[in-house]
Scaffold this motif. Sequence first.
Motif, PDB file in Angstrom:
ATOM      1  N   VAL A   1     -50.919 108.735  93.861  1.00  0.00           N
ATOM      2  CA  VAL A   1     -51.040 107.905  92.573  1.00  0.00           C
ATOM      3  C   VAL A   1     -52.418 106.958  92.792  1.00  0.00           C
ATOM      4  O   VAL A   1     -52.625 106.130  93.597  1.00  0.00           O
ATOM      5  CB  VAL A   1     -49.797 106.890  92.460  1.00  0.00           C
ATOM      6  CG1 VAL A   1     -50.210 106.040  91.455  1.00  0.00           C
ATOM      7  CG2 VAL A   1     -48.731 107.917  92.262  1.00  0.00           C
TER       8      VAL A   1
ATOM      9  N   PHE B   1     -45.708 111.231  89.753  1.00  0.00           N
ATOM     10  CA  PHE B   1     -46.794 110.353  89.280  1.00  0.00           C
ATOM     11  C   PHE B   1     -48.074 110.812  89.666  1.00  0.00           C
ATOM     12  O   PHE B   1     -48.996 110.507  88.846  1.00  0.00           O
ATOM     13  CB  PHE B   1     -46.569 109.049  89.466  1.00  0.00           C
ATOM     14  CG  PHE B   1     -44.930 108.636  88.855  1.00  0.00           C
ATOM     15  CD1 PHE B   1     -44.748 108.962  87.451  1.00  0.00           C
ATOM     16  CD2 PHE B   1     -43.944 108.479  89.871  1.00  0.00           C
ATOM     17  CE1 PHE B   1     -43.518 108.495  86.813  1.00  0.00           C
ATOM     18  CE2 PHE B   1     -42.768 108.090  89.236  1.00  0.00           C
ATOM     19  CZ  PHE B   1     -42.362 108.175  87.988  1.00  0.00           C
TER      20      PHE B   1
ATOM     21  N   CYS C   1     -52.017 111.576  87.420  1.00  0.00           N
ATOM     22  CA  CYS C   1     -53.183 110.849  87.732  1.00  0.00           C
ATOM     23  C   CYS C   1     -54.100 112.020  87.769  1.00  0.00           C
ATOM     24  O   CYS C   1     -55.388 111.935  87.103  1.00  0.00           O
ATOM     25  CB  CYS C   1     -53.148 110.128  88.930  1.00  0.00           C
ATOM     26  SG  CYS C   1     -52.012 108.384  88.857  1.00  0.00           S
TER      27      CYS C   1
ATOM     28  N   ASP D   1     -54.620 106.220  85.509  1.00  0.00           N
ATOM     29  CA  ASP D   1     -54.208 105.340  86.640  1.00  0.00           C
ATOM     30  C   ASP D   1     -53.312 104.665  86.231  1.00  0.00           C
ATOM     31  O   ASP D   1     -52.792 104.123  85.311  1.00  0.00           O
ATOM     32  CB  ASP D   1     -55.339 104.521  86.868  1.00  0.00           C
ATOM     33  CG  ASP D   1     -56.822 105.146  87.164  1.00  0.00           C
ATOM     34  OD1 ASP D   1     -57.009 106.093  88.203  1.00  0.00           O
ATOM     35  OD2 ASP D   1     -57.997 104.765  86.509  1.00  0.00           O
ATOM     36  N   ALA D   2     -52.573 104.417  87.582  1.00  0.00           N
ATOM     37  CA  ALA D   2     -51.091 103.477  87.317  1.00  0.00           C
ATOM     38  C   ALA D   2     -51.592 102.094  87.365  1.00  0.00           C
ATOM     39  O   ALA D   2     -52.585 101.546  87.938  1.00  0.00           O
ATOM     40  CB  ALA D   2     -50.445 103.775  88.458  1.00  0.00           C
TER      41      ALA D   2
ATOM     42  N   SER E   1     -45.178 100.670  88.847  1.00  0.00           N
ATOM     43  CA  SER E   1     -44.793 100.507  87.438  1.00  0.00           C
ATOM     44  C   SER E   1     -44.475 101.605  86.405  1.00  0.00           C
ATOM     45  O   SER E   1     -43.716 101.449  85.334  1.00  0.00           O
ATOM     46  CB  SER E   1     -46.269  99.577  86.856  1.00  0.00           C
ATOM     47  OG  SER E   1     -47.306 100.874  86.717  1.00  0.00           O
ATOM     48  N   HIS E   2     -44.906 102.680  86.988  1.00  0.00           N
ATOM     49  CA  HIS E   2     -44.937 104.030  86.185  1.00  0.00           C
ATOM     50  C   HIS E   2     -45.386 103.897  84.819  1.00  0.00           C
ATOM     51  O   HIS E   2     -44.796 104.544  83.825  1.00  0.00           O
ATOM     52  CB  HIS E   2     -43.375 104.410  86.185  1.00  0.00           C
ATOM     53  CG  HIS E   2     -42.683 104.537  87.394  1.00  0.00           C
ATOM     54  ND1 HIS E   2     -43.239 104.741  88.490  1.00  0.00           N
ATOM     55  CD2 HIS E   2     -41.535 104.249  88.126  1.00  0.00           C
ATOM     56  CE1 HIS E   2     -42.579 104.726  89.779  1.00  0.00           C
ATOM     57  NE2 HIS E   2     -41.650 104.433  89.384  1.00  0.00           N
TER      58      HIS E   2
ATOM     59  N   PHE F   1     -49.351 104.041  82.915  1.00  0.00           N
ATOM     60  CA  PHE F   1     -50.416 104.349  83.251  1.00  0.00           C
ATOM     61  C   PHE F   1     -51.584 104.103  82.105  1.00  0.00           C
ATOM     62  O   PHE F   1     -51.286 103.856  80.852  1.00  0.00           O
ATOM     63  CB  PHE F   1     -50.555 105.848  83.258  1.00  0.00           C
ATOM     64  CG  PHE F   1     -49.868 106.407  84.383  1.00  0.00           C
ATOM     65  CD1 PHE F   1     -50.171 106.761  85.783  1.00  0.00           C
ATOM     66  CD2 PHE F   1     -48.463 106.466  84.279  1.00  0.00           C
ATOM     67  CE1 PHE F   1     -49.442 106.959  86.725  1.00  0.00           C
ATOM     68  CE2 PHE F   1     -47.584 106.970  85.114  1.00  0.00           C
ATOM     69  CZ  PHE F   1     -47.826 107.128  86.442  1.00  0.00           C
TER      70      PHE F   1
ATOM     71  N   SER G   1     -51.160  96.078  90.229  1.00  0.00           N
ATOM     72  CA  SER G   1     -51.457  96.324  91.616  1.00  0.00           C
ATOM     73  C   SER G   1     -51.723  94.968  92.423  1.00  0.00           C
ATOM     74  O   SER G   1     -51.670  95.167  93.731  1.00  0.00           O
ATOM     75  CB  SER G   1     -52.774  97.156  91.459  1.00  0.00           C
ATOM     76  OG  SER G   1     -53.868  96.350  91.022  1.00  0.00           O
TER      77      SER G   1
END
Length: 399
Positions: free
Chosen positions: A273, A298, A302, A308-309, A314-315, A317, A388
Amino acid sequence: MSTEDFIQEHLHEDVRDLALQRAKFPNVDIPFVLEQISGWQTARQKLPSWAATKGIIYPPHLSLEQCSSEATAVYKADIAKHLVLSLGKDPTENILIDLTGGFGVDFAFMAKALQGIVSKCVYVERQETLCTIAKQNFQRLGLNNAEVLCADGVEYLHAMPTASLVFIDPARRDVHGGRTFAIADCTPDVLSIEEELLQKAAYVILKLSPMLDISATVEALGRENVREVHVVSVANECKELLIVLSKEGDATHYHCVNDGEVLSLDGQEEHPVTLAPHLCPNMYLYEPNASIMKMGCFGILCHRYGVDAIGTNSHLFVSEDNIIDFPGRKFQVKAITSMNKKELRRHLQGITHANITTRNFPLSAKDLRKRLALKDGGDIYLFATTNSLGEHILLICKR
């Protein structure tokens, strides 16, 4: 007036009102009529092609509640056709056997899809009432290749001939009517008969609860026997976990399905991810559909879609560009705010209604709505999550 005519005349009426008027209809089997009208009203949404077929008999409420919807039944029928055709046999050598017939929805759609491809389709059900209903319904549906047997599925398995395809949908309720989810707690216990199933059938399709952990289920069944895993959702709600078993082949293929939208991947395909280096207004935000959420693939998202997460868990993107074919809901970010009261007040000024989603966030959507004093609905979508850097943030978006 015949019973069937009475049912047709009152199809759209409230069954509770009809029940109170039973004294007006002394020659009508009111309990049966109410069951049929209630069943048709359910089928109108769940099984539209059956509801459009005159003369279909509906079972007691529990059997109708537990049966597949038309959308999921059609999907299983497509799988069945693909599997049987892959064997490359003459139709006279192919047989479909459903060991847990029930109301017969899955069986009927598979039998129809396999007409001309198999020599016969065998429906096995231990409840005599359901067998009687199935026999009449299959005739109304024009299934000339269907054979109905009133028998215990496991006992029939012990004596049955080899088949191209066996379908089994274990009952997910205990003796007290409570729901069960573990494979070993269902009836029949597939784990105890798995080896015999694989000896008797080229392919086996298992219909299981979407609540099951996929990795644990694959391990319990034996990864060497699992050929396909399908997570099937309708209207972004997980409905079924389908497992295809076979002694033939070595790879496992996974499929995330939502309303005909399919993301397929090889079990060996793995990608990390990637995290978004930054977040800013005008980016596009993506929420994967329910089947992908369940599968947890996931890193594949990507890699394939260039997204991008927002955070590790969080799931959700993001991307700079609009990914039209992303499998899930899509939004455009209008603003991003921290949970600082002053900053929140500034960004939410003028907003009275919003659709709120929380992912990897300390508050539930209900609690956050109360804290923000917002009503549900409108065209604003708020996503509360953790980025992040471990910061709690709110993304203000529109579809």
